[in-house]
Design a protein around this motif. Structure first.
Motif, PDB file in Angstrom:
ATOM      1  N   ARG A 114       0.830  -1.211   0.000  1.00 22.10           N
ATOM      2  CA  ARG A 114       0.000   0.000   0.000  1.00 22.10           C
ATOM      3  C   ARG A 114       0.864   1.261   0.000  1.00 22.10           C
ATOM      4  O   ARG A 114       0.366   2.356  -0.238  1.00 22.10           O
ATOM      5  CB  ARG A 114      -0.944   0.000   1.190  1.00 22.10           C
ATOM      6  N   ASP A 115       2.179   1.116   0.303  1.00 22.78           N
ATOM      7  CA  ASP A 115       3.090   2.264   0.279  1.00 22.78           C
ATOM      8  C   ASP A 115       3.536   2.621  -1.139  1.00 22.78           C
ATOM      9  O   ASP A 115       4.076   3.698  -1.357  1.00 22.78           O
ATOM     10  CB  ASP A 115       4.338   1.963   1.126  1.00 22.78           C
ATOM     11  N   CYS A 116       3.322   1.697  -2.090  1.00 24.04           N
ATOM     12  CA  CYS A 116       3.815   1.886  -3.460  1.00 24.04           C
ATOM     13  C   CYS A 116       2.798   2.542  -4.384  1.00 24.04           C
ATOM     14  O   CYS A 116       3.167   3.269  -5.306  1.00 24.04           O
ATOM     15  CB  CYS A 116       4.190   0.538  -4.082  1.00 24.04           C
ATOM     16  N   CYS A 117       1.524   2.234  -4.163  1.00 23.59           N
ATOM     17  CA  CYS A 117       0.478   2.686  -5.087  1.00 23.59           C
ATOM     18  C   CYS A 117      -0.883   2.459  -4.446  1.00 23.59           C
ATOM     19  O   CYS A 117      -0.969   2.016  -3.303  1.00 23.59           O
ATOM     20  CB  CYS A 117       0.584   1.909  -6.410  1.00 23.59           C
ATOM     21  N   GLU A 118      -1.935   2.756  -5.193  1.00 22.13           N
ATOM     22  CA  GLU A 118      -3.297   2.512  -4.700  1.00 22.13           C
ATOM     23  C   GLU A 118      -3.450   1.040  -4.328  1.00 22.13           C
ATOM     24  O   GLU A 118      -2.995   0.154  -5.054  1.00 22.13           O
ATOM     25  CB  GLU A 118      -4.331   2.871  -5.773  1.00 22.13           C
ATOM     26  N   ALA A 119      -4.081   0.782  -3.199  1.00 23.60           N
ATOM     27  CA  ALA A 119      -4.246  -0.592  -2.719  1.00 23.60           C
ATOM     28  C   ALA A 119      -5.345  -1.326  -3.492  1.00 23.60           C
ATOM     29  O   ALA A 119      -6.236  -0.703  -4.078  1.00 23.60           O
ATOM     30  CB  ALA A 119      -4.578  -0.571  -1.231  1.00 23.60           C
ATOM     31  N   LYS A 120      -5.255  -2.666  -3.489  1.00 22.50           N
ATOM     32  CA  LYS A 120      -6.340  -3.468  -4.046  1.00 22.50           C
ATOM     33  C   LYS A 120      -7.646  -3.066  -3.354  1.00 22.50           C
ATOM     34  O   LYS A 120      -7.607  -2.726  -2.181  1.00 22.50           O
ATOM     35  CB  LYS A 120      -6.078  -4.964  -3.783  1.00 22.50           C
ATOM     36  N   PRO A 121      -8.768  -3.039  -4.045  1.00 29.19           N
ATOM     37  CA  PRO A 121      -9.061  -3.665  -5.334  1.00 29.19           C
ATOM     38  C   PRO A 121      -8.591  -2.895  -6.572  1.00 29.19           C
ATOM     39  O   PRO A 121      -8.790  -3.364  -7.683  1.00 29.19           O
ATOM     40  CB  PRO A 121     -10.578  -3.771  -5.333  1.00 29.19           C
TER      41      PRO A 121
END
Length: 196
Positions: A120-127
Motif C-alpha cells: 500500500r506504500d507503493c500505489c493505490e491498494a487493491k481492489p
C-alpha cells in the motif's frame, strides 16, 4: 491453462500465510466504523487524524507479522514455480515493512525481492489494479501471461481489472465470485498439483 504462465502474483494474508487478522477487532481498536474496509475508512478521514490511525495500524500489523505462519504448501508452490522459471511477486494491502516482516517470519522472504513486493506504500491498494499493473510493468510482462492468487474479493477484482488470470484460494471451499475467478482451489497444495 495456468501451467504456461510465467508471472505469478500473490496476496499475502490468508493466501501465502495463514489468515490471522481479525478485522472487526482491528476496526474496534482503531475506532473505525464497522463493516468498512480499514484502508478505505482511513482514506475518508481528515489527513491529520488519518496519519495517527495509520501509525497505529502499522504498529498493530507489525506486531502481528512476527507471529505469521506460512499457508500449508506455500514453500512447495513457490519452489515449484521458481524451478519452472516463473517470476514471483507480492501484491498486498499491508505496508512494505510489514510485508517483509511477515515473509521473513514465514521463511518465504528468499522468494521475493524489493522490486517484487508491492504494498500500500507503493500505489493505490487493491481492489485497484495499480499494484498488479506495477508488477507487470517492472517485469515487462503481458497480462495474458500472468496470474494473481488471492483469498478475497479485492485480490480477484485487482487481477481481473488488470486482465490477468485469477486463482481464488479459499480454504473453506466457498467461491462466491465465480465471475472474477479463473480457477478456484481450496489449498496451495491443490494449486501445485494443477500446474505440475
Amino acid at each position: 491453462m495456468l501451467k504456461k504462465k510465467k508471472y505469478w502474483m500473490f496476496d499475502m494474508d490468508g493466501t501465502l500465510t495463514c489468515a490471522m487478522h481479525d478485522f472487526d477487532a482491528m476496526r474496534r481498536e482503531l475506532e473505525l466504523p464497522a463493516g468498512v474496509p480499514i484502508l478505505e475508512a482511513l482514506d475518508a478521514m481528515e489527513p491529520s487524524q488519518a496519519r495517527e490511525k495509520r501509525a497505529a495500524l502499522d504498529a498493530m500489523e507489525l506486531k502481528m507479522a512476527a507471529d505469521a505462519q506460512p499457508q500449508p504448501g506455500s514453500h512447495r508452490l513457490l519452489t515449484q514455480l521458481r524451478s519452472q522459471g516463473a517470476s514471483l511477486g507480492i501484491v498486498t494491502r499491508n505496508g512494505k515493512d510489514i510485508a517483509y516482516a511477515t515473509l521473513k517470519a514465514c521463511g518465504l522472504d528468499d522468494f521475493f525481492t524489493d522490486s517484487t513486493i508491492v504494498s500500500r506504500d507503493c500505489c493505490e491498494a487493491k481492489p485497484d489494479p495499480a499494484g498488479v499493473n506495477l508488477l507487470l510493468s517492472r517485469w515487462n510482462a503481458d497480462a495474458s501471461d500472468a496470474v494473481m492468487v488471492g483469498d478475497y474479493l479485492f485480490d480477484l477484482q485487482a487481477g481481473h481489472s488488470a486482465g490477468v488470470s485469477t486463482v481464488h484460494m479459499a480454504v473453506d471451499g466457498v467461491y462466491p465470485w465465480p465471475e472474477l475467478t479463473s480457477l478456484p482451489v481450496s489449498s496451495l497444495l491443490e494449486l501445485s498439483s494443477q500446474i505440475m
